[in-house]
Design a protein around this motif. Structure first.
Motif, mmCIF file in Angstrom:
data_model
loop_
_atom_site.group_PDB
_atom_site.id
_atom_site.type_symbol
_atom_site.label_atom_id
_atom_site.label_comp_id
_atom_site.label_asym_id
_atom_site.label_seq_id
_atom_site.Cartn_x
_atom_site.Cartn_y
_atom_site.Cartn_z
ATOM 1 N N GLU A 1 0.966 -1.198 -0.014
ATOM 2 C CA GLU A 1 -0.034 0.003 -0.064
ATOM 3 C C GLU A 1 1.035 1.168 -0.081
ATOM 4 O O GLU A 1 0.459 2.341 -0.670
ATOM 5 N N SER B 1 0.647 3.997 -2.825
ATOM 6 C CA SER B 1 0.643 5.675 -2.235
ATOM 7 C C SER B 1 1.723 6.473 -2.841
ATOM 8 O O SER B 1 1.407 7.320 -3.172
ATOM 9 N N THR C 1 0.644 7.060 -6.541
ATOM 10 C CA THR C 1 -0.400 8.094 -6.533
ATOM 11 C C THR C 1 -0.044 9.558 -6.014
ATOM 12 O O THR C 1 -0.450 10.601 -6.768
ATOM 13 N N ARG C 2 0.772 9.479 -4.913
ATOM 14 C CA ARG C 2 1.186 11.022 -4.489
ATOM 15 C C ARG C 2 2.102 11.718 -5.721
ATOM 16 O O ARG C 2 2.027 12.810 -6.021
ATOM 17 N N ALA D 1 0.036 12.920 -8.434
ATOM 18 C CA ALA D 1 -0.890 13.948 -8.242
ATOM 19 C C ALA D 1 0.132 15.356 -8.060
ATOM 20 O O ALA D 1 -0.497 16.184 -8.260
ATOM 21 N N GLN E 1 -5.767 1.866 -7.242
ATOM 22 C CA GLN E 1 -5.851 2.019 -5.756
ATOM 23 C C GLN E 1 -6.249 0.720 -5.123
ATOM 24 O O GLN E 1 -6.371 0.439 -3.835
ATOM 25 N N ASP F 1 -12.938 10.272 -9.775
ATOM 26 C CA ASP F 1 -12.007 9.716 -8.848
ATOM 27 C C ASP F 1 -10.635 10.148 -8.747
ATOM 28 O O ASP F 1 -9.861 9.973 -9.648
ATOM 29 N N ARG F 2 -10.636 10.914 -7.591
ATOM 30 C CA ARG F 2 -9.447 11.497 -7.602
ATOM 31 C C ARG F 2 -8.071 10.826 -7.485
ATOM 32 O O ARG F 2 -6.910 11.320 -8.019
ATOM 33 N N ASP F 3 -8.043 9.676 -6.906
ATOM 34 C CA ASP F 3 -6.834 8.991 -6.626
ATOM 35 C C ASP F 3 -6.598 8.221 -8.065
ATOM 36 O O ASP F 3 -5.325 8.331 -8.404
ATOM 37 N N GLU F 4 -7.593 7.845 -8.557
ATOM 38 C CA GLU F 4 -7.232 6.834 -9.791
ATOM 39 C C GLU F 4 -7.041 7.858 -11.077
ATOM 40 O O GLU F 4 -6.368 7.596 -12.253
ATOM 41 N N GLU G 1 -10.084 19.630 -9.143
ATOM 42 C CA GLU G 1 -9.279 18.185 -8.378
ATOM 43 C C GLU G 1 -7.955 18.105 -8.784
ATOM 44 O O GLU G 1 -7.333 17.043 -8.540
#
Lengths: 462, 462
Positions: free
Chosen positions: A231, A235, A238-239, A242, A346, B101-104, B125
């Motif tokens: 995980e 993460s 994903t971070r 972003a 995710q 879906d913000r993470d994906e 977002e």
């Protein structure tokens, strides 16, 4: 017999040097890299020209004999396996890079061009062809097109489909249609090019594949990271994304894979149960800025260790365990099966936890690694004894059910082929399968082109 | 009468509030932004739910009445025009963004969502949905999917097809199939998603469109450049890309377009006959590095003037003439037709020279601008008097022949629709057209879904 008539016609039309019809040579065409057991073909056509393709498809149609198109046979789902015998149409003899247009950023190739040869040829000209399946050194473009091959770099650059602009498509019976175009953009008529890419050689045999190129990234940075938990690794990806930084690769190796690495003498950090290989590319300043974001995202996600390759040599070292994993794990047991399921990124944690659980439940060794940025994992199951096979099959079926429950798909890049065809109904309902069969019939009414692939079958095609 | 029976059934099943069947309201659905003359429909269904789509397609099939799906009607080729009357299935009432879906990095939307609304919603977002046709403020995603819409940013980011992961597809008769997936990768079965994108509403009506997002670029630089010759502007793009920098847009305006700009009070450099708008985006350091390469490439290509926007306000100013061009040029004459041919980028000079020559030959005013990085130009012809129409038709036919001679394609992003259907055989041979008609028949055996589009017709569908 139709089949012997087909062989005679092929020899007469193509000349005997292009037709293998007896002897041990035929055995090399019985299966592919999946090991899926095919049937010794009646003939292998060693195509050298488009005319050879055309004649083969005309003769096959006339005699009602199935044809299995074949590239380098590196596929993982039995796609190039002649499951009903008949004719294997081998395309590795058509290996010319016909054109590299330096100004336009375009290559036109025959189906038998080895992917690595294309990589080198376009990179010499300052261009880049991104798809990079693990078998790049031996697989061929025709097979890549058939399977919509991807590889680690697909995270940033997308799969083969995103690069195929147009092709000559040869249909059963020996008809040729030109699909797509040479331009980078175009919407005239249906997107048959995209339909053919990934159709696993069941709709057409292709030649003169026009490929879009992108500029060769002038800079590249490779990071190796270790984490306590899957995980955390997810993460980190994903971070990172972003922050606006899409790495070109984000490869994950699970706990069981790390153990194989450790046993092979590759040290891992204390407490590490997941490893990530990240790569960023682009202009030099862009890479430096991305490197900062990689460091920050991974630190926040709790990375135990971060290594950055400072040289090409170090880069190879970081990649070595991942690159050889597919071969290294073959030594773990007599047999292995490698699936390539995809789930939303995710949900990778749930997938890997589930894989561990189902391995324990079925008492089958399992190990996962793959393209985590895309949510695409290669889940491997191992066994030594044929008696264990039913437990493996149960584990595979459970894996697929888990994948679907996690809103995923059965295959990210290997295709359905013969191996996964029985499982297609887990993902697709009868209506959708029937629609695809109807489309197949438009291209190949008698069902002679690569039969036994994609769709579940209960009886022989001929 | 079948048609009145269809209307009665629609009213009974959907309720009269969702069915327009008489009055002036119907007139708004006769044509689209192309002005192509359709027929007043017998009924307009104002769909609010997927069930409305399903019922409409079931009733249409049962009664044999054609259905024309319609988004915002911003299309340029008559794709949403009911050329045989019947039912218009209006989807603008289905305008929910169902999920981000913000993470994906994924959005799921109904077909009537306005593109600009999606842009704003995902950008809030931190995500980005790249396709940006000029009509972004009013066009809807369903129409974008139907036409495989693109826009300036497609140069770096690709068209709509590259972002559609999966959809609910409703087929004639009222069958639903789920095509594609939610994951970023997947090759299970044929790529029906890609086949439906760009099929101009002739194969299916779509809902619950799952779209892949990319991180919102945090930095953006806009350049306006002027050149003495079109060839110099094209050379600037080619040189820039060769340095490894793919701009997100490279918009070209030709000599005639510059004249319109000058007449509207926008100053241009002395001797300028071509203008480029370039944009680069990404992380900040990457943009700075790209800016240096833009300056160098354009200088080497002989740019007469280079302006860089230093603020959002300046950026808007630089874009203003280009953004309003499509509307500004409407004032040049009573009528205009806007084509969107594509040629290999290196052949843009030949294309524009050819356009000038054929404008002179047919005595029709012509003007070109568009997405030069992709080789995609919007060639506009103008006329005032219907008597000139035959000369315009001759000029359009010549343009298409020139495009094909330059190894190009008839449409980059507007589609074939009703307007270009007669010209399809210039690009595609009978065999290819027949193959596509056969595929169409699988989805829609009676030819009732958006008839009269893409394929040349000589008689009415019903």
């Amino acid at each position: 017999m139709n089949r012997s008539r087909a062989v005679r016609l092929l020899e007469a039309k193509l000349g005997p040097s292009k037709v293998l019809s007896e002897g041990a040579g035929l055995d090399a065409y019985v299966t592919d890299d999946s090991g899926f057991p095919g049937v010794v073909p009646d003939a292998v056509v060693l195509a050298e020209t488009a005319e050879d393709i055309l004649q083969t498809l005309a003769i096959a149609q006339e005699t009602g004999v199935p044809v299995t198109p074949r590239g380098a046979g590196t596929g993982r789902t039995g796609g190039a396996t002649p499951v009903f015998g008949g004719i294997v149409l081998a395309l590795t003899g058509m290996r010319q890079i016909l054109e590299i247009d330096r100004d336009e950023g375009l290559a036109v190739v025959e189906p038998g061009v080895v992917l690595a040869d294309l990589h080198h040829a376009v990179e010499r000209e300052g261009w880049f062809y991104p798809p990079d399946p693990n078998s790049a050194a031996t697989c061929v473009i025709g097979g890549n097109v058939a399977e919509n091959a991807a590889g680690p770099r697909a995270l940033k650059y997308g799969p083969t489909r995103d690069y195929v602009l147009g092709m000559d498509a040869y249909l059963m019976g020996g008809r040729r249609v030109k699909v797509g175009r040479r331009t980078r953009k175009g919407v005239t008529g249906y997107d048959l090019t995209a339909l053919l890419v990934g159709s696993e050689g069941t709709l057409a045999v292709v030649d003169k594949i026009a490929l879009k190129l992108v500029p060769k990234p002038e800079h590249l940075l490779t990071f190796s990271l270790q984490f306590a938990r899957t995980e955390d690794a997810v993460s980190a990806i994903t971070r990172l994304i972003a922050t606006g930084c899409v790495p070109r690769c984000a490869e994950l190796m699970d706990e069981a894979t790390l153990e194989v690495m450790r046993n092979a003498g590759n040290p891992t950090a204390a407490g590490a149960n997941a490893m990530l290989l990240l790569e960023v590319d682009g202009l030099e300043a862009a890479c430096e800025e991305q490197a900062e974001r990689v460091a920050e995202a991974c630190e926040r996600a709790g990375a135990l260790e971060l290594l950055v390759a400072q040289s090409e040599n170090q880069r190879s070292k970081l990649w070595e365990p991942r690159r050889h994993m597919s071969y290294a794990v073959r030594r773990l047991a007599q047999h292995k099966i490698s699936e390539d399921v995809v789930v939303p990124r995710q949900r990778l944690g749930e997938l890997l936890t589930g894989v561990r659980a189902l391995g324990e439940r079925h008492e089958i060794r399992a190990l996962s690694y793959g393209h985590a940025g895309d949510g695409n994992m290669h889940v491997n199951f191992f066994w030594n004894d044929e008696a264990e096979r039913s437990r493996v099959d149960a584990a595979v079926a459970d894996l697929f059910r888990l994948t679907i429950a996690l809103e995923g798909t059965l295959s990210g890049e290997h295709g359905v082929g013969a191996l996964k065809a029985p499982y297609l109904p887990l993902e697709q309902n009868d209506e959708l399968i029937a629609l695809q069969r109807d489309l197949k019939r438009v291209f190949d009414p008698a069902g002679l082109l690569n039969p036994g692939k994609i769709f579940p079958t209960t009886h022989r095609a001929c």
